[in-house]
Design an enzyme around this catalytic site. Structure first.
Site, short mmCIF file in Angstrom:
data_model
loop_
_atom_site.label_atom_id
_atom_site.label_comp_id
_atom_site.label_asym_id
_atom_site.label_seq_id
_atom_site.Cartn_x
_atom_site.Cartn_y
_atom_site.Cartn_z
N HIS A 70 0.93 -1.51 -0.59
CA HIS A 70 0.07 -0.04 -0.11
C HIS A 70 0.42 1.25 0.32
CE1 HIS A 70 -3.46 -2.68 2.14
NE2 HIS A 70 -3.32 -3.02 1.18
N HIS A 79 -7.28 -1.04 2.90
CA HIS A 79 -6.36 -1.92 1.73
C HIS A 79 -6.57 -0.37 0.62
CE1 HIS A 79 -5.70 -5.37 3.81
NE2 HIS A 79 -6.74 -4.29 4.50
#
Length: 608
Positions: A544, A587
């Site tokens: 990420h 996420h």
């Protein structure tokens, strides 16, 4: 929609927009721009077309494409000096769909506080209301199918979910016995169920949707969602196997002294070629490649470019800086199979099971529909409020000292003020826990009939900042990546708290009754020092990365403005998650689509 190989006359023509990267943001942006038939769009993609590839499209194969150069850029960090010289492997999607074609399907929206922080940092219009609008535009949420709902009740508010977007989303099949064990244990600790996990408040526990189409039980991602419906558009072109190297600049500047891009140089086969852009060049190459291309084009820190042998066109010190990355650790428990026949991913190691499961999948059945399901986002104070207060006090004192000494810049201080405020607010999440139904990371059977429950603990708001910079002027060399994991010791202490919280479940019913023992890291890792060393040796990226082309005011080391235009240029934008200026507790898949969707509207409005 012509797809490589393109006829030579098409390659040689000028396009209105040249987009670098056919990933999550890049394809969503390109498809939306091409809705205007009066403009032409070319997307350059270094990888290939994986649509129809079962390795990509069938769920429950977590990480199966990692390290395979057909699908994965397979980046690596430098040795991390605060993490026992640990080298971190950073998989990133290569090919149509980018990382949306190799992620773990999680469809999670951030807390409103985290998105509103973008606006607080100097980006008008980048707030939760806008995020919610564009996330709903990107998705079609399918109600939970009866088979799943009967095993496990779901909570969500349809008003927070889209009904006509390109990405198909639903709650996946769960290993519901382990989900119940985990959820009931957290309920015993006083953790609330989130009634609307897509509405801006994610603090608590919930079953998350996945980017899976319940009509086929296959992955729904940028290549299928945004490209498939646009196959007939004559103004949208995709050139694969096209490795972008640098932006081509005009010899002239505009009236305000801004650089003017005329196209992109790329390598196709053995040849260097140029794709000409009459309006804009748009970098959607991701948080690793977008800053690399800017630096190879002469935009970035003067010292970095000089060392790499690249002529400076525009000094922009924020390029490749402010890098923030989630990372995680996990604890694995062996389940008591005398009480339940737990349907976990451990079954995949049984001889013949995968073949039989794949046949069932073709009928819309079986374990290959299994998804990442139960998530908990909790405040840091969840385990020990007094210890948390002390930990945050120490952090604040440390940061104040660094502000006074100049080690922390005024720009970074603004980010830290937002983070400290969130840390002290017990309504906001700082810790993430994920149920993984099986022995996480296993490459072989742990023994016939054995079943496992892995609890993943993820750091969501790192204090540490890293960098991504070119090492030389060779575009085929990956840049140097330094995540600076645990550069601020606070991050290590937060992951320590995650492990302690997970271990506290072994004394909490019904977790205690259903788990035989801790299988990993095991009882030999007991003291705080032991656990911290385990974390340093074992932690893994959560894929990420943000911040390397931060959307911030230029005086705050920003790279792009709120319209995603690179400072000092007339017609270059960055449209991917590298523009996220401060990390979020989620996420990043939904955020990447939001950026592509919002950017398309920004660009269309300017061109109207």
């Amino acid at each position: 929609m012509p797809i490589y190989p393109l006829p030579q006359p098409i390659i040689d023509q000028a396009f209105d927009y040249v987009v670098v990267g056919a990933g999550t943001s890049g394809l969503s942006l390109a498809a939306r721009l091409a809705e205007d038939r009066n403009v032409s769009v070319l997307v350059l993609e270094a990888g290939g077309d994986h649509t129809g590839d079962n390795s990509v499209e069938i769920p429950a194969q977590y990480g199966s494409t990692f390290t395979n150069p057909k699908y994965d850029w397979a980046f690596k960090t430098v040795k991390q000096k605060h993490s026992n010289n640990h080298e971190s492997f950073w998989p990133r999607g290569k090919g149509l769909g980018g990382s949306s074609g190799m992620n773990f399907f999680c469809w999670i929206k951030p807390p409103a506080y985290d998105i509103d922080a973008f606006e607080k940092l100097g980006n008008p219009g980048w707030n939760w209301a806008s995020f919610e609008e564009y996330s709903k535009k990107s998705e079609t949420f399918h109600p939970v199918v009866e088979e799943i709902a009967n095993n496990f009740p779901q909570t969500y508010n349809p008003k927070s979910l889209g009904t006509s977007g390109p990405i198909q989303v639903t709650v996946p099949l769960q290993a519901h016995t382990v989900d119940i064990i985990f959820q009931d244990a957290l309920a015993a600790k006083g953790v609330k169920t989130v009634e609307d996990p897509y509405g801006g408040d994610t603090t608590g526990i919930f079953v998350a949707a996945n980017s899976v189409d319940p009509r086929t039980w296959k992955r729904s991602y940028a290549a299928t969602g945004y490209l498939d419906p646009n196959q007939e558009r004559p103004n949208l072109h995709i050139l694969m196997g096209a490795y972008a190297t640098r932006i081509i600049w005009s010899d002239e500047k505009d009236n305000e002294g801004n650089l003017i891009a005329t196209g992109i140089e790329y390598i196709h086969g053995e040849e260097k070629k140029v794709a000409s852009a009459s309006r804009e060049v748009i970098l959607s190459a991701g948080a690793v490649k977008s800053p690399q291309i800017l630096e190879l084009s002469g935009i970035g820190r003067k010292d970095v470019l000089a060392k790499a042998g690249v002529d400076l066109k525009l000094e922009l010190p924020g390029v490749g800086e402010n890098v923030q990355e989630h990372n995680y650790v996990w604890v694995i428990y062996e389940l008591d199979t005398t009480k339940h026949d737990h349907q976990t991913l451990d079954l995949m190691f049984d001889p013949g099971y995968i073949e039989a499961s794949l046949k069932l999948h073709a009928e819309g059945k079986g374990l290959h529909r299994l998804g990442m399901s139960t998530f908990a986002f909790l405040p840091l104070s969840s385990r020990d409020p007094a210890a948390t207060k002390t930990l945050i006090d120490v952090l604040e004192k440390d940061l104040n000292s660094k502000k006074e000494s100049g080690e922390v810049s005024p720009s970074l201080a603004k980010q830290y003020d937002i983070q400290l405020s969130a840390l002290r607010d017990d309504s906001l999440p700082d810790m993430e826990f994920i149920v993984f139904p099986g022995y996480f990371g296993a490459r072989e059977s742990q023994g016939a009939g054995r079943r496992f429950l892995s609890i993943v603990g993820a750091l969501n708001h790192p204090i540490s900042r890293g960098y991504i910079h070119i090492k030389n002027d060779n575009p085929l060399d990956n840049p140097e990546i330094d995540a600076n994991y645990f550069g601020n010791n606070f991050d290590l202490k937060v992951l320590l708290e995650h492990v302690k919280y997970i271990r506290s479940l072994s004394d909490t019913e019904p977790f205690k009754a259903h788990c035989i023992k801790e299988a990993y890291p095991g009882p030999s890792v007991s003291s705080d020092e032991d656990v911290e060393n385990y974390i340093k040796d074992s932690h893994v990226t959560t894929y990420h990365t943000v911040g390397s082309c931060s959307m911030l005011p230029r005086e705050d080391a920003g790279v792009v403005d709120p319209k995603l235009k690179v400072y000092g240029t007339k017609n270059v934008r960055v449209v991917d998650i590298s523009i996220v200026p401060i990390q979020v507790a989620a996420h990043l898949q939904t955020t990447a689509y939001v950026i592509g969707e919002k950017a398309a509207d920004i660009i269309k409005a300017e061109g109207a």
